[in-house]
Design a protein around this motif. Structure first.
Motif, PDB file in Angstrom:
ATOM      1  N   UNK A   2      -3.567 -13.471   1.287  1.00 55.45           N
ATOM      2  CA  UNK A   2      -3.701 -14.402   0.168  1.00 55.45           C
ATOM      3  C   UNK A   2      -2.408 -15.120  -0.182  1.00 55.45           C
ATOM      4  N   UNK A   3      -1.293 -14.608   0.284  1.00 57.56           N
ATOM      5  CA  UNK A   3      -0.010 -15.198  -0.075  1.00 57.56           C
ATOM      6  C   UNK A   3       0.140 -16.586   0.549  1.00 57.56           C
ATOM      7  N   UNK A   4       0.683 -17.524  -0.221  1.00 58.26           N
ATOM      8  CA  UNK A   4       0.858 -18.899   0.246  1.00 58.26           C
ATOM      9  C   UNK A   4       2.245 -19.152   0.810  1.00 58.26           C
ATOM     10  N   UNK A   5       3.122 -18.154   0.706  1.00 61.92           N
ATOM     11  CA  UNK A   5       4.481 -18.334   1.181  1.00 61.92           C
ATOM     12  C   UNK A   5       4.673 -17.738   2.554  1.00 61.92           C
ATOM     13  N   UNK A   6       5.880 -17.273   2.818  1.00 61.17           N
ATOM     14  CA  UNK A   6       6.212 -16.717   4.124  1.00 61.17           C
ATOM     15  C   UNK A   6       6.668 -15.259   4.013  1.00 61.17           C
ATOM     16  N   UNK A   7       6.383 -14.642   2.903  1.00 64.32           N
ATOM     17  CA  UNK A   7       6.765 -13.243   2.709  1.00 64.32           C
ATOM     18  C   UNK A   7       6.005 -12.336   3.671  1.00 64.32           C
ATOM     19  N   UNK A   8       6.608 -11.186   3.973  1.00 67.06           N
ATOM     20  CA  UNK A   8       5.977 -10.185   4.823  1.00 67.06           C
ATOM     21  C   UNK A   8       5.730  -8.936   3.990  1.00 67.06           C
ATOM     22  N   UNK A   9       4.493  -8.471   4.011  1.00 68.63           N
ATOM     23  CA  UNK A   9       4.100  -7.252   3.309  1.00 68.63           C
ATOM     24  C   UNK A   9       3.661  -6.208   4.320  1.00 68.63           C
ATOM     25  N   UNK A  10       3.810  -4.947   3.964  1.00 70.55           N
ATOM     26  CA  UNK A  10       3.380  -3.892   4.872  1.00 70.55           C
ATOM     27  C   UNK A  10       3.903  -2.543   4.438  1.00 70.55           C
ATOM     28  N   UNK A  11       4.272  -1.730   5.421  1.00 71.42           N
ATOM     29  CA  UNK A  11       4.760  -0.385   5.145  1.00 71.42           C
ATOM     30  C   UNK A  11       6.164  -0.459   4.550  1.00 71.42           C
ATOM     31  N   UNK A  12       6.357   0.197   3.427  1.00 71.95           N
ATOM     32  CA  UNK A  12       7.664   0.327   2.795  1.00 71.95           C
ATOM     33  C   UNK A  12       7.875   1.796   2.441  1.00 71.95           C
ATOM     34  N   UNK A  13       9.001   2.109   1.882  1.00 71.25           N
ATOM     35  CA  UNK A  13       9.262   3.499   1.513  1.00 71.25           C
ATOM     36  C   UNK A  13       8.371   3.960   0.359  1.00 71.25           C
ATOM     37  N   UNK A  14       7.646   3.019  -0.262  1.00 70.03           N
ATOM     38  CA  UNK A  14       6.747   3.352  -1.360  1.00 70.03           C
ATOM     39  C   UNK A  14       5.292   3.521  -0.905  1.00 70.03           C
ATOM     40  N   UNK A  15       5.037   3.486   0.389  1.00 66.19           N
ATOM     41  CA  UNK A  15       3.663   3.438   0.888  1.00 66.19           C
ATOM     42  C   UNK A  15       2.875   4.733   0.703  1.00 66.19           C
ATOM     43  N   UNK A  16       3.528   5.799   0.269  1.00 61.15           N
ATOM     44  CA  UNK A  16       2.801   7.038  -0.013  1.00 61.15           C
ATOM     45  C   UNK A  16       2.646   7.274  -1.511  1.00 61.15           C
ATOM     46  N   UNK A  17       2.950   6.257  -2.314  1.00 55.59           N
ATOM     47  CA  UNK A  17       2.842   6.379  -3.769  1.00 55.59           C
ATOM     48  C   UNK A  17       1.615   5.640  -4.287  1.00 55.59           C
ATOM     49  N   UNK A  18       0.940   6.235  -5.259  1.00 59.24           N
ATOM     50  CA  UNK A  18      -0.132   5.534  -5.943  1.00 59.24           C
ATOM     51  C   UNK A  18       0.466   4.451  -6.825  1.00 59.24           C
ATOM     52  N   UNK A  19      -0.362   3.520  -7.289  1.00 63.73           N
ATOM     53  CA  UNK A  19       0.130   2.458  -8.177  1.00 63.73           C
ATOM     54  C   UNK A  19       0.738   3.053  -9.443  1.00 63.73           C
ATOM     55  N   UNK A  20       0.095   4.083  -9.970  1.00 63.00           N
ATOM     56  CA  UNK A  20       0.589   4.717 -11.192  1.00 63.00           C
ATOM     57  C   UNK A  20       1.957   5.355 -10.961  1.00 63.00           C
ATOM     58  N   UNK A  21       2.127   6.039  -9.837  1.00 63.12           N
ATOM     59  CA  UNK A  21       3.416   6.648  -9.523  1.00 63.12           C
ATOM     60  C   UNK A  21       4.498   5.585  -9.350  1.00 63.12           C
ATOM     61  N   UNK A  22       4.170   4.509  -8.657  1.00 65.80           N
ATOM     62  CA  UNK A  22       5.143   3.433  -8.438  1.00 65.80           C
ATOM     63  C   UNK A  22       5.611   2.845  -9.761  1.00 65.80           C
ATOM     64  N   UNK A  23       4.654   2.573 -10.648  1.00 65.85           N
ATOM     65  CA  UNK A  23       5.031   1.996 -11.937  1.00 65.85           C
ATOM     66  C   UNK A  23       5.853   2.986 -12.755  1.00 65.85           C
ATOM     67  N   UNK A  24       5.499   4.249 -12.716  1.00 67.37           N
ATOM     68  CA  UNK A  24       6.195   5.258 -13.510  1.00 67.37           C
ATOM     69  C   UNK A  24       7.625   5.464 -13.049  1.00 67.37           C
ATOM     70  N   UNK A  25       7.845   5.506 -11.736  1.00 70.63           N
ATOM     71  CA  UNK A  25       9.159   5.847 -11.194  1.00 70.63           C
ATOM     72  C   UNK A  25      10.062   4.651 -10.921  1.00 70.63           C
ATOM     73  N   UNK A  26       9.462   3.484 -10.635  1.00 67.88           N
ATOM     74  CA  UNK A  26      10.285   2.383 -10.141  1.00 67.88           C
ATOM     75  C   UNK A  26      10.193   1.097 -10.949  1.00 67.88           C
TER      76      UNK A  26
END
Length: 348
Positions: free
Chosen positions: A74-98
């Motif tokens: 869906x992105x209209x730019x040239x960004x790359x999304x995929x596996x990051x060091x946060x890929x084992x975190x739920x959305x709730x965990x990501x928001x809480x910690x980072x």
């Protein structure tokens, strides 16, 4: 004592540019390949789980791959999304910690709380160079990993003051983030905070110590260890700056780096490039992370800002040999782009 001009500008930008190839397209229904990719992820980021947690983390990993793929399509730019060091975190965990739970839980009310803050006047000269980078001018300290501590608000404020101290003294000093986590009674340490509270706390305390004297521990300690006789620098005041991209570019090149508050949900899956979500995908009413604007430039005809983040060197763009950077659309050669929001800036 000298007066420092710093900025906390609450924005949510569309982010835009890619410098790495997308990951291999994995069939998200092929469990064998998914488990192989999960094993690669564990090795790369040194992840270990107990037997009970292993399957849970794998399922979260798969869901994050699906979400990253959806955002990429869906992105209209040239960004790359995929596996990051946060890929084992739920959305709730990501928001809480980072991210910043304090800001994200109060998006309807917190902007009103800074309306009393003095607003900077319009700069007399709005001309600025075609590009500007404070890192190349020696005003930006090394990237730090905040770890599982929602301290981006403190890193942004301290990074701003570090740059301004350099401009005053021509000596780059690393200042204490931990001082704010422990001694700022208005904010919540590793559970989030407001930049304007941090500025007030620094003024109340009397200044900032060095990071060597007051080291970062990625947690809020039970005791404030601030020592007034070891202050490196002070601030006298802060103020809002106007949230217009032409003025922001002029401010950056003429004055100093500044802070922005952004919608950081997409950053969970962000690997590199300039992000540009479609209209409606990046809510300008959901502000949940603070970063430091250090540069602007143009690539392939696209104007962009460069933001310094605090998630360590295993995340984000590799800029000038250091990771943990984000590139965002701008500075505005036209009207503000999709995903920009009414903004709240502070400067000291």
């Amino acid at each position: 004592m000298f007066r420092l001009a710093l900025v906390c500008l609450a924005l949510s930008y569309s982010l835009v540019l890619s410098e790495i190839d997308p990951e291999e397209d994995i069939d998200l229904e092929d469990e064998t390949k998914l488990r192989s990719q999960f094993e690669d992820f564990k090795v790369k980021y040194d992840k270990e789980y107990d037997e009970q947690d292993e399957e849970t983390r794998f399922q979260i990993f798969v869901q994050n791959l699906k979400e990253a793929k959806r955002i990429q399509e869906q992105d209209r730019g040239t960004a790359v999304y995929g596996v990051t060091k946060f890929s084992d975190l739920s959305d709730e965990e990501f928001q809480t910690y980072y991210l910043n739970p304090v800001i994200s839980n109060n998006n309807d009310t917190w902007p009103e709380e800074v309306l009393w803050t003095e607003e900077s006047g319009r700069l007399a000269n709005l001309s600025c160079p075609r590009y500007w980078d404070w890192r190349r001018r020696g005003a930006v300290t090394a990237v730090i990993n905040q770890r599982r501590c929602s301290a981006g608000w403190a890193f942004g404020v301290v990074g701003n003051i570090e740059a301004l101290l350099y401009l005053k003294t021509k000596v780059l000093r690393s200042l204490s983030v931990q001082e704010l986590l422990d001694c700022d009674s208005w904010d919540r340490g590793c559970r989030g905070g407001y930049p304007y509270n941090a500025f007030n706390a620094i003024m109340k305390l009397g200044g900032l110590m060095s990071s060597i004297r007051y080291r970062y521990r990625a947690r809020r300690c039970s005791r404030c260890s601030f020592v007034r006789t070891r202050i490196i620098t002070t601030i006298r005041t802060y103020q809002n700056i106007r949230p217009y991209e032409h003025e922001m570019a002029a401010w950056l090149s003429q004055r100093s780096p500044f802070i922005v508050t952004i919608n950081g949900f997409y950053l969970k899956h962000y690997r590199t490039g300039i992000i540009r979500p479609r209209v409606g995908q990046c809510s300008s009413y959901t502000l949940n992370h603070v970063a430091l604007v250090v540069a602007y430039n143009t690539c392939g005809g696209v104007n962009y800002w460069t933001l310094k983040n605090s998630w360590g060197t295993q995340w984000g763009m590799n800029v000038s040999g250091s990771h943990s950077y984000i590139r965002t659309r701008g500075p505005g050669l036209s009207a503000p782009r999709t995903c920009s929001t009414s903004s709240h800036s502070h400067q000291g």
